[in-house]
Design a protein around this motif. Sequence first.
Motif, PDB file in Angstrom:
ATOM      1  N   TRP A  20      12.451   9.346 -18.014  1.00 25.16           N
ATOM      2  CA  TRP A  20      11.025   9.492 -17.675  1.00 25.16           C
ATOM      3  C   TRP A  20      10.821   9.624 -16.174  1.00 25.16           C
ATOM      4  CZ3 TRP A  20       9.507   4.905 -21.285  1.00 25.16           C
ATOM      5  CH2 TRP A  20       9.397   5.367 -22.609  1.00 25.16           C
ATOM      6  N   GLN A  25       7.428  10.675 -14.259  1.00 29.13           N
ATOM      7  CA  GLN A  25       6.495   9.810 -14.988  1.00 29.13           C
ATOM      8  C   GLN A  25       6.388   8.469 -14.262  1.00 29.13           C
ATOM      9  OE1 GLN A  25       5.038  10.742 -18.238  1.00 29.13           O
ATOM     10  NE2 GLN A  25       5.727  12.715 -17.492  1.00 29.13           N
ATOM     11  N   LYS A  54       3.781   5.850 -18.673  1.00 25.89           N
ATOM     12  CA  LYS A  54       4.550   5.227 -19.754  1.00 25.89           C
ATOM     13  C   LYS A  54       4.436   3.710 -19.609  1.00 25.89           C
ATOM     14  CE  LYS A  54       6.311   9.077 -21.396  1.00 25.89           C
ATOM     15  NZ  LYS A  54       6.007   9.582 -22.729  1.00 25.89           N
ATOM     16  N   ASP A  92       4.921   2.581 -25.114  1.00 25.16           N
ATOM     17  CA  ASP A  92       5.935   3.628 -25.209  1.00 25.16           C
ATOM     18  C   ASP A  92       7.328   3.102 -25.501  1.00 25.16           C
ATOM     19  OD1 ASP A  92       4.353   6.105 -24.458  1.00 25.16           O
ATOM     20  OD2 ASP A  92       3.872   4.754 -22.805  1.00 25.16           O
TER      21      ASP A  92
END
Length: 160
Positions: A20, A25, A54, A92
Amino acid sequence: MNCANKIQSLDQAIAQVQDWKNQQQKIVFTNGCFDILHLGHVDYLEKARNLGDKLVLGLNTDASVSRLKGSLRPVVSEYARARVMASLAFVDLVVLFGEDTPLRLIEAIEPDILTKGNDYTIQNIVGADFVLARGGQVLTVPLVENYSTTNIINKIKAAY
């Protein structure tokens, strides 16, 4: 990712978070026992997720909940709590941890944002120094008044 796949070991979680981060992210981390899911939990987690891209949830194991909350807790097993938490759209990733604090998990995940409810101050949030030293943020999220697992348990006990 189905909800069971959101529950990962520490090594799996580290790899997922790195993936990620490679996609730019922003990773938010929070933790707790989340025994008997209620409105306060849902509201808090939704607000925490909105702080980044996330949300990684560190979930206390049954043994650590018992050490923190007493021998009668948790009411709901760690597997059931993990599945329920993973079923929430705004969670997540769920990682179980057995220590009394999530410091080792925070150091492994290296979140961009560390968050807890506003019943904490930044000074008493475990891992805050580590996250701040890395250039991350430590934020508190407003809680819904009068919602707690202890209050729910006490209400059930009084009724029965």
